[in-house]
Design a protein around this motif. Structure first.
Motif, PDB file in Angstrom:
ATOM      1  N   ASP A  69       0.808  -1.214   0.000  1.00 13.06           N
ATOM      2  CA  ASP A  69       0.000   0.000   0.000  1.00 13.06           C
ATOM      3  C   ASP A  69       0.845   1.270   0.000  1.00 13.06           C
ATOM      4  N   ALA A  70       2.103   1.147   0.426  1.00  6.34           N
ATOM      5  CA  ALA A  70       2.988   2.316   0.449  1.00  6.34           C
ATOM      6  C   ALA A  70       3.591   2.609  -0.917  1.00  6.34           C
ATOM      7  N   THR A  71       3.442   1.675  -1.860  1.00  3.62           N
ATOM      8  CA  THR A  71       4.036   1.856  -3.183  1.00  3.62           C
ATOM      9  C   THR A  71       2.973   2.226  -4.206  1.00  3.62           C
ATOM     10  N   VAL A  72       3.419   2.792  -5.315  1.00  3.83           N
ATOM     11  CA  VAL A  72       2.495   3.237  -6.361  1.00  3.83           C
ATOM     12  C   VAL A  72       2.255   2.105  -7.354  1.00  3.83           C
ATOM     13  N   PRO A  73       1.147   2.167  -8.111  1.00  2.98           N
ATOM     14  CA  PRO A  73       0.934   1.183  -9.173  1.00  2.98           C
ATOM     15  C   PRO A  73       2.129   1.136 -10.123  1.00  2.98           C
ATOM     16  N   GLY A  74       2.436  -0.082 -10.574  1.00  5.48           N
ATOM     17  CA  GLY A  74       3.618  -0.278 -11.401  1.00  5.48           C
ATOM     18  C   GLY A  74       4.828  -0.728 -10.603  1.00  5.48           C
ATOM     19  N   SER A  75       4.749  -0.583  -9.290  1.00  4.85           N
ATOM     20  CA  SER A  75       5.796  -1.125  -8.436  1.00  4.85           C
ATOM     21  C   SER A  75       5.749  -2.653  -8.483  1.00  4.85           C
ATOM     22  N   GLN A  76       6.820  -3.278  -8.035  1.00  2.00           N
ATOM     23  CA  GLN A  76       6.890  -4.738  -8.107  1.00  2.00           C
ATOM     24  C   GLN A  76       7.217  -5.338  -6.747  1.00  2.00           C
ATOM     25  N   LEU A  77       6.745  -6.557  -6.552  1.00  2.51           N
ATOM     26  CA  LEU A  77       7.137  -7.375  -5.413  1.00  2.51           C
ATOM     27  C   LEU A  77       7.851  -8.600  -5.954  1.00  2.51           C
TER      28      LEU A  77
END
Length: 271
Positions: A185-193
């Protein structure tokens, strides 16, 4: 302090009182053939090798998965990498891999173990694009608020969060799912895990129990999880092909083809 040989590489200094118990990061280093380990770590690791003789091969497979995944993230335009539970530096560290693709990439290595952090700060380059921070995955708000993390990672831009071979050291009582969701939730769309996780799917019950008993006497318990439970960590992400699979089967690209996987690996893109 007098140096003590590891039997697998250059000597390391004699252990302090905090280093007499087996440490999971240093055991992993031993499995990878590293030299940053002590007698207690080697003894525990050898017990694991007696139970699962291919653990060293599986550790290499996991490391190769990490390299493939972060290389892909860099090729897809990610320029920030938050490596949580980074452990001890070894060959082919994240910053070395991603900067072959994008030299301007920023990498923050995070671990809560003071010995791992001390080694990383000593062995990794010190510049404003490679940072080592001591913080705990189980306290994600504190981790995200760490001044070195905030100074290096811009959460308004896509970031790759790396949770490679770390979540299986977090018990269900410590609620790892909530921690991963907070990071998501702290990252923006397009971020990856980027995720890998130990499993005992298909393993005989007795060796699995014996292996967990060894880790209970180390710096962290071992919590292998089945495929469905590992997949839950990727809620809110779109899985990159081929999905959550044994780590050796995730996009092999010409690196040594280990046929042993003790865990699942996968990459998700934040929706």
């Amino acid at each position: 302090m007098q140096a003590r040989p590891t039997g697998r590489g250059v000597p390391v200094t004699a252990p302090t009182d905090a280093e007499h118990a087996p440490n999971v990061a240093r055991m992993y280093d031993y499995f990878l053939g590293g030299c940053h380990n002590f007698a207690a770590d080697r003894a525990a690791a050898e017990k694991i090798l007696e139970i699962f003789p291919d653990t060293g091969i599986a550790a290499q497979a996991n490391r190769h998965f990490l390299r493939r995944a972060v290389r892909l993230a860099a090729e897809q335009g990610i320029r920030q990498f938050l490596d949580i539970g980074a452990g001890l530096p070894t060959q082919g560290n994240v910053h070395e891999i991603v900067r072959q693709v994008a030299p301007d990439s920023r990498v923050v290595y995070v671990d809560h173990d003071p010995v791992a952090v001390a080694y990383a700060k000593r062995l990794l380059p010190t510049d404003d694009r490679t940072v080592v921070a001591r913080a705990d995955l189980r306290r994600p708000d504190e981790l995200l608020a760490h001044p070195d993390v905030r100074a290096t990672i811009d959460l308004d831009r896509p970031v790759a969060v790396l949770l490679v071979a770390v979540l299986h050291f977090v018990t269900d009582a410590e609620d790892p799912y909530a921690a991963v969701a907070r990071l998501r939730d702290a990252t923006v769309p397009g971020s990856q895990l980027v995720l890998s996780h130990l499993t005992m799917d298909g393993a005989p019950p007795l060796p699995a129990q014996q292996g967990q008993a060894v880790y209970r006497r180390s710096s962290a318990p071992l919590v292998p999880r089945p495929h469905a439970d590992v997949l839950r960590f990727l809620d809110g992400y779109d899985l990159v092909e081929p999905g959550l699979v044994p780590v050796a089967e995730w996009r092999p690209d010409g690196e040594p083809q280990e046929r042993v996987s003790h865990g699942y690996g996968g990459v998700g893109v934040r929706r």
